[in-house]
Design an enzyme around this catalytic site. Structure first.
Site, short mmCIF file in Angstrom:
data_model
loop_
_atom_site.label_atom_id
_atom_site.label_comp_id
_atom_site.label_asym_id
_atom_site.label_seq_id
_atom_site.Cartn_x
_atom_site.Cartn_y
_atom_site.Cartn_z
N ASP B 412 0.46 -1.48 -0.13
CA ASP B 412 0.07 0.42 0.03
C ASP B 412 0.99 1.10 0.43
O ASP B 412 2.05 1.38 0.08
CB ASP B 412 -0.76 0.01 1.38
CG ASP B 412 -2.55 0.69 0.60
OD1 ASP B 412 -2.50 1.36 0.96
OD2 ASP B 412 -3.64 -0.15 1.11
N ASP B 525 -5.93 2.82 -6.31
CA ASP B 525 -6.81 4.04 -5.00
C ASP B 525 -7.17 4.46 -5.69
O ASP B 525 -6.79 5.94 -6.67
CB ASP B 525 -5.97 3.40 -4.16
CG ASP B 525 -7.02 3.22 -2.76
OD1 ASP B 525 -8.21 2.97 -3.48
OD2 ASP B 525 -6.77 2.98 -2.08
N ARG B 585 -10.45 1.13 -8.28
CA ARG B 585 -11.86 1.20 -6.56
C ARG B 585 -12.95 2.04 -7.78
O ARG B 585 -13.60 1.44 -7.23
CB ARG B 585 -11.18 1.62 -6.11
CG ARG B 585 -12.01 1.59 -4.19
CD ARG B 585 -11.53 2.09 -2.66
NE ARG B 585 -11.63 4.24 -3.31
CZ ARG B 585 -11.31 4.28 -2.16
NH1 ARG B 585 -11.04 3.90 -1.18
NH2 ARG B 585 -11.18 5.88 -2.58
N ASP B 601 -13.39 0.38 1.11
CA ASP B 601 -13.26 0.19 2.73
C ASP B 601 -14.50 0.30 2.95
O ASP B 601 -14.65 0.32 3.81
CB ASP B 601 -12.68 1.82 3.07
CG ASP B 601 -11.33 1.91 2.14
OD1 ASP B 601 -10.84 1.45 1.08
OD2 ASP B 601 -11.38 3.09 2.01
#
Lengths: 474, 936
Positions: B412, B525, B585, B601
């Site tokens: 990440d 993301d 995403r 999330d």
């Protein structure tokens, strides 16, 4: 027949790339059985068994340096046993050397630990004797003080009138001012603590949390700081007029007619209101334990005015004796604490008590003071964060386990915003030096520090060598 | 006077706009309310003599009789049983945004010539045209007022503007008094208490938000004023509609204008980074696909509302709708109302008639899912964040030590130097190439994150290059837009600018992305885009993009444009090209061509585990079959039981990745000890055993658009009981999966549709009974059943990664149906390159019927077997085991032979236990045609 006797299979079924035996024993040369074992000869090095699932999977296994695990043509695994064997032997040699040296140092540590223990014990005995005489001294002086006081009382009865009301008042003011000053100082401390907390919150908060409560708090903090700073500037001008002279005020106060002391002054009321808010805040954020004890400190020390010289002298003498006694008691406690500390089976860690080790990890420098505390210091602004005090050994459940003395826990460090108290697990490895190898934070605010020390090296090098050297370092 | 009272339920309602806080939503809903009240007649009429029919296009002009504004409409009769309706202003003040098609459609769709103009009765009142080979489809355009009906066999399937909600706000000048939009007032639903509004207040309300809007103190300057478009679309006779992801709602969509169990706000499509999102809500999430599928017994139909601006969709259902022939009784109908903030009307209707037809029709238009590399469907291990090289090595070793297979380990944002993507924090990752090679040596891969924001830092080459190329999104004053994201102050390259695409694609070359290797893949993301400092945590609508277009026009496709560039970057970095892997995403119509998406999330809570099924099913039937939810839940710490159940469910969802927030406890599969480690190991291994089955489904999805996990109604289109079912589903048409989504469950009800036989997937026992059956639930697995009639290919050897299984032999599970028959397919290729497009693959059809089991080739004729590179290098892959379930007559002898060596018959060894026959090591090659005969 399968090795576990569970089934009988024809000869052709052995190594035919189909698993017939529950124990995997019919397929020692293929990957057909999930629990099978494949034998690598590894001529020139140490033979080994690998799991069947590693056979013909397109990966040359390091454990199979002869390359025999891959034979279906997908990949060519060269025989590197000679090289690997040589490297292994070299490493094993180095390791043995390291362990021998480690063991030597450890023996020194053990000696040190034992010597220290003896020293401490004799010091303990000495201090116990000293304490006895100190106690006697205290009680003697107490008697002397009482006598002096009784004498003074008798003398004073005759001249009550001579103590003016003013003097009483001045005495009261003196006390009041001292209390107020102390209180102000205390509040100033608390405000600074609070500002620090908020400052850290601003610094550390996670912007991914679009948490309005936090954002509002930060905004409020920013405004407060701005206001505070401009106020400070004004105050500077005020302060330049000079320090407030207590006696001057008392002098002035004595000219003033009687003041009613009973209702609280405005400033008292404000600070009371502030205190309530402040305590609420601490409670809300779970910070009480860090700060609240400060406000509980008692500063008042009883002393009544108008004492004779004799009494004062007797009092001082008593005080001094009392202090001496306390110091001795403290020393005793220290020694007892040290004696009670768990320095390992042979007190081999006593040498390291309070020794501090640093590790620069780029953004931060970490410090562990063995049996003391662990801290993290920013390399940018030198802001320091407390990571925890030594709590206990945690290498294993019970002391009997040899692993027990291979790891320590430091806990109750500064609490993380939105998280737990910081804590450190310190893992020790055998080497000739005391040195931090790495610091990681696998979970927020839970640090893992790896460190080498001779103190955990196996003492009996010969006995452990064969068993461990194989898999530990390779 | 109607007065509504506001009900608020969301956790953080203040961060995101409701319909009432959105002026075009208020206006269009009010318009709809006016249209439903009494005497309203839609003011839009067809100008008769403008109608022209040519090359499959019916075109003409419309007039708004109230303000005399003219519009052009076009109705395209497309191949593939589809119809396209386009409406735009005839003479707009300036062009309206019509570029969505370039991003979402793979090509300009072709019109069909299979149509006949219908004469003639009432030609003044309507225009009618029959189409389709049998001419049994019909489009009728009514002239006064303008509305359209699509019919099959004279039964209306989809209608447009039958309720008169069509509302096209033409572009206008602010100071032009005649050009005030025709508005009706919606009662102020913000009012906490009932209050009566005066006429002046109404007037004020009407003006509000036309030329400027404010939300949470952030101003949208709206220089173009009101420009929304709206249209009602009805599905007469259809009781269920599905699709329009992404929401946390039910599979069968709810009504949105209150009522029993209905929402009060419309479903919203506006890509947003929603923090800690709520369940059971019509509010917007990270992705948007304005595609809706309607289904009833005997028919399916769908529409695509091709618009990338903020869009809202109202849904109401009627029980007794007399306006449509043939559905006079209690047949329910579904009425929808679509409105977008800007752009034009460009709607596609797909007329099925089956769901699989629709998936094909939609996929032919917007692209089928890209066939991923085979590692992509293995298990992925992610966390925010693996700390450093040593941590990565330790987690990697942890899988081996615990005998758990996995394919990809992820890094990440913390792996970067100061959140500058394409860089490494060298104190933590001193040798990223070595790290990737160590992982890659075991057949595994790595993924790093690359987000669309770029740190404003003159020493950062990405920033400098983007700035120098002048490809940054501008604010309304023409300066490079400055937004706040992970790195702090950031700029946002305009991914809709072809120059930005070209530039970015090159950034993934190995010599450009320092420390990258062929083992490294990418994760996008925050591409909604997330802007912490922006309105609703995204970009302001008045930002300026390529060719001067306002952000409001293209917001929903922005994330996909970034995904597309990243994906192309990975394709281009090797020669010959390899298939990319990029997780995104944010998503939009067409994202399936670029890589998988995930549901963002989520939370480590049981209800979020339960919600993952309807969400992924919905995304799957909306054209994106490759999707997943974070296993374990992103926020919070799952108790071990929840984590186990999540792995067991995730193993049967298309994209299978464990992920966790930085503030959570570590949760690698072995950290909870026994028995949990074994449960998780078993779940992941089941995934690996079935990889050949999954891969075959992916290949088929990439050619026909079939979702990989399928709602019950897709598999049983005539069984009304299944139409709203969302807590169980199929993988392909063969595996029935029932996730366990509550704590301490010891039994559950499974619905066994139809008259099929079902077998327990693990024990091979036949299920007794049909319809709703209560089955026992154990902790070590979730209920999974094999549907009779299917053949499933498996690879049963435990390996550490999918690549390590590359040449393993197959086990075939043959689950017979009542007639003693079963079929199945198996697709294999190198799992990596594009060679398969040239014919280098194996595609088999397995068929079991009348005691004969055959394997025949489904390869097309691009290459002969001896020139098929995949077959040539994988000649010796064999069948090691065949398991036949539900056989009637147990065989005495089983004989196998290759079809081209019919004289060389061999007796095969087999074992019988109860009614299960296991053929032992037949050693038949997977690439050849063969036959197995059962002799009684």
């Amino acid at each position: 027949m399968c090795l576990d006797g569970s089934a009988t299979i024809p000869y052709e079924s052995i190594n035919d790339d189909y698993c017939d035996c529950a124990d995997g024993s019919d397929e020692p040369g293929t990957s057909a059985c999930p629990n099978g074992k494949f034998y690598c000869t590894n001529a020139g090095h140490i033979p080994s068994y690998i799991s069947s699932k590693l056979v013909n999977d397109g990966v040359c296994e390091p454990e199979c340096c002869d390359g025999s695990d891959e034979y279906d043509g997908k990949i060519e695994c060269p025989n590197i046993c000679e090289k690997v064997g040589a490297e292994h032997r070299k490493l094993a040699e180095q390791l043995a050397k390291k362990r021998a040296e480690g063991a030597r140092i450890k023996r020194e540590y053990i000696q040190h630990g034992e010597k220290l223990k003896i020293q401490l014990e004799s010091e303990l005995n000495r201090l116990k004797n000293v304490l006895e005489s100190a106690k006697i001294k205290v009680s003697e002086r107490e008697v002397a003080l009482k006598k002096a006081q009784e004498k003074e009382e008798k003398e004073e009865k005759g001249k009550v009138e001579s103590t003016t009301k003013d003097q009483v008042r001045i005495q009261k003011y003196r006390e009041k001012i001292r209390t107020l000053q102390e209180r102000e100082e205390r509040l100033r401390d608390q405000v600074n603590t609070l500002l620090d907390i908020l400052k850290n919150m601003k610094k550390d908060h996670n912007p991914n949390y679009h948490d309005m409560a936090v954002k509002t708090a930060i905004k409020g903090y920013d405004e407060l700081v701005e206001e505070y700073e401009s106020e400070m500037e004004e105050n500077m001008e005020f302060d330049q007029e000079g320090e407030i002279d207590e006696d001057e005020i008392i002098e002035e106060a004595s000219q003033v007619p009687e003041i009613d002391m009973s209702p609280p002054s405005l400033s008292e009321r404000i600070s009371d209101a502030f205190l309530t808010l402040y305590n609420d805040f601490l409670e809300t954020f779970g910070l009480s334990e860090y700060v609240i004890h400060k406000s509980e400190r008692q500063f008042s020390k009883s002393s009544s005015g108008g004492k004779s010289k004799e009494v004062i002298a007797a009092f001082d003498a008593y005080d001094k004796a009392e202090e001496e006694k306390k110091n001795i008691e403290n020393d005793l406690e220290e020694i007892n604490k040290k004696l009670a500390k768990d320095y390992g089976t042979k007190r081999e860690f006593a040498k390291l008590d309070d020794e501090c080790f640093n590790h620069d990890a780029g953004e931060y420098t970490y410090t562990v003071c063995m049996f003391g505390k662990a801290t993290q210091k920013s390399n940018k602004d030198h802001a320091s964060t407390h990571l925890g005090y030594f709590k206990k050994w945690i290498g294993a459940e019970s002391k009997g386990d040899y692993k027990y003395y291979t790891a320590q826990l430091y806990d109750h460090g500064t609490r993380c915003w939105n998280g737990p108290d910081r804590s450190v697990k310190l893992y020790l490895e055998c080497d000739t030096e005391n040195k931090i190898l790495s610091v990681t934070e696998p979970e927020k605010c839970e640090y893992i520090i790896k460190m080498t020390t001779p103190a955990i090296c196996p003492e009996n090098v010969e006995g452990n060598k064969n068993k461990k050297s194989n898999h530990e370092e390779l | 006077m109607v007065v509504t009272i506001l009900v608020v339920s969301a956790v953080k309602p203040q961060d995101f706009r409701t319909c009432a806080q959105t002026s075009f939503c208020r206006r269009n809903r009010a318009y709809a309310d006016k249209a439903t009240s009494g005497s309203f007649i839609s003011p839009y009429n067809v100008i008769k003599d403008t109608i022209n029919i040519e090359d499959g296009i019916i075109s003409g002009e419309l007039i708004n009789t109230e303000n005399r504004v003219l519009f052009i409409f076009e109705i395209h009769i497309l191949i593939n049983n589809s119809v396209r309706i386009r409406i735009n202003e005839k003479n707009p003040l300036k062009p309206r945004y019509d570029r969505v098609k370039y991003w979402s459609l793979i090509q300009e769709p072709s019109n069909t010539l299979e149509y006949t103009e219908n004469s003639i009765n009432g030609k003044d009142m309507f225009t009618s045209l029959s189409f389709g080979i049998d001419r049994n489809h019909k489009v009728i355009i009514y002239h006064t007022p303008f509305h359209i009906e699509l019919l099959i066999n004279d039964v209306p399937i989809i209608t447009f503007n039958n309720r008169g909600f069509f509302n096209f706000e033409h572009l206008r000048k602010k100071d032009d008094p005649v050009n005030k939009p025709e508005l009706v007032i919606q009662p102020d639903i913000n009012a906490e208490e009932a209050e009566i509004q005066t006429e002046e207040e109404k007037e004020e309300k009407q003006e509000e938000g036309l030329w400027e809007e404010t939300f949470n103190g952030k101003i949208d300057s709206k220089p173009n004023g009101p420009e929304s478009i709206g249209l009602d679309i009805s599905f007469p006779g259809f009781g269920h509609v599905y699709g329009i992801p992404e929401h946390t709602t039910t599979l069968s969509l709810k009504e949105t204008r209150g009522g029993d169990g209905g929402y009060n706000d419309p479903y919203r499509l506006y890509n947003l980074d929603v923090f800690e999102y709520d369940l059971d809500s019509p509010t917007a999430l990270y992705g948007s696909i304005p595609f809706m599928l309607a289904h009833r017994k005997g028919a399916s139909a769908a529409i695509l509302w091709l618009n990338a601006a903020e869009t809202w969709i109202d849904i109401v259902k009627s029980k007794d709708d007399k306006s449509f022939l043939g559905f006079g009784k209690a047949t329910p109908s579904t009425h929808t109302h679509w409105f977008s903030e800007s752009g034009i009307i460009d709607v596609f209707a797909f007329l099925g008639p089956t769901t699989s037809d629709i998936f094909e029709q939609y996929g032919s238009l917007t692209g089928f899912t890209a066939l991923p590399q085979s590692f992509a469907i293995g298990y992925h291990q992610c966390r925010w964040n693996y700390l450093n090289q040593r941590d990565v090595a330790e987690v990697d070793a942890g899988f081996d030590e615990n005998d758990i297979p996995y394919d990809v380990i992820w890094l990440d944002i913390e792996h970067t130097d100061g959140k500058k993507y394409f860089t490494w924090d060298k104190t933590k990752f001193s040798d990223p190439e070595k790290m990737q090679k160590d992982i890659g040596r075991k057949g595994r891969k790595m993924v790093t994150i690359v987000d669309p924001h770029v740190k404003r830092d003159d020493n950062y080459y990405i920033y400098k290059e983007a700035k120098d190329l002048d490809i940054l999104i501008k604010d309304k004053d023409g300066k490079a837009f400055d937004g706040w994201c992970w790195p702090g102050s950031s700029v946002y390259p305009d991914w809709t600018n072809p120059k930005a695409q070209d530039w970015f694609v090159k950034k993934f070359a190995f010599d450009q992305y320092e420390g990258s290797t062929e083992y490294l893949f990418i994760w996008n993301d925050m591409n909604e885009p997330a802007v912490f400092s922006g309105p609703e945590i995204t970009a302001p609508k008045d930002l300026i993009h390529y060719e001067g277009w306002e952000h409001r026009n293209l917001h929903n496709l922005f994330g996909m444009a970034f995904h597309a560039a990243t994906s192309q970057g990975l394709i281009n970095r090797t020669n010959p090209n390899h298939r990319p892997f990029v997780l995104s995403r944010s998503f939009f119509v067409g994202s399936q061509r670029f890589g998988p998406i995930w549901t963002g999330d989520n939370f480590a809570k049981w209800d979020h585990l339960a919600a993952s099924s309807p969400m992924l099913l919905t995304i799957g039937i909306s054209g994106i079959p490759f999707s997943g939810a974070d296993v374990g839940g992103f926020f919070g710490n799952p108790e071990p039981e929840l984590l186990v159940r999540w792995y067991q469910t995730g193993a049967f969802q298309p994209f299978f990745r464990g992920h966790a927030h930085i503030d959570t406890k570590r949760r690698e599969p072995w950290l909870f000890g026994e028995p949990y480690t074994s449960y998780i190991r078993d779940a992941i291994r089941q995934r690996y055993i079935l990889l050949p089955f999954w891969y075959t489904l992916f290949q088929e999805a990439s050619t026909n658009g079939m979702p990989i996990i399928r709602p019950m109604f897709v598999v049983f289109p005539d069984n009304e009981e299944t139409f709203a079912m969302e807590d169980q589903y199929f993988v392909g048409n063969s595996l029935l999966v029932k996730p366990i989504t509550s704590q301490g469950q010891t039994s559950t009800e499974v619905y066994f549709a139809g008259k099929d036989i079902y077998y327990d997937y693990y024990t091979f026992k036949k299920v007794q009974g049909s319809g709703k059956v209560r089955v026992d639930v154990l902790m070590n697995k979730i209920p999974v059943f094999l549907r009779g009639g299917s053949i499933i290919p498996r690879r049963q050897r435990f390996r550490r990664s999918s690549l390590a299984m590359y040449s393993d032999p197959f086990t075939l599970i043959v689950a017979l149906n009542k007639k003693g028959e079963a079929t199945g397919t198996l697709y294999l290729d190198d799992g990596k390159s594009y060679e398969y497009q040239k014919g280098h693959y194996i595609y088999r059809k397995f068929n079991f019927t009348s005691g004969k089991f055959t394997s025949t080739s489904l390869n097309n004729d691009q290459v002969q077997n001896d020139e098929n590179n995949y077959i040539r290098s994988n000649k010796f892959i064999k069948i090691e085991r065949i398991i036949i379930l539900g056989i009637d007559k147990l065989p005495k002898k089983i004989i196998g032979y290759y079809n081209d060596l019919i004289d060389d018959k061999k007796e095969l060894e087999f074992k019988i236990s109860k009614d299960i026959v296991i053929i032992r090591n037949p050693k038949l090659l997977i690439s050849n045609d063969w036959t197995i005969e059962f002799v009684n």
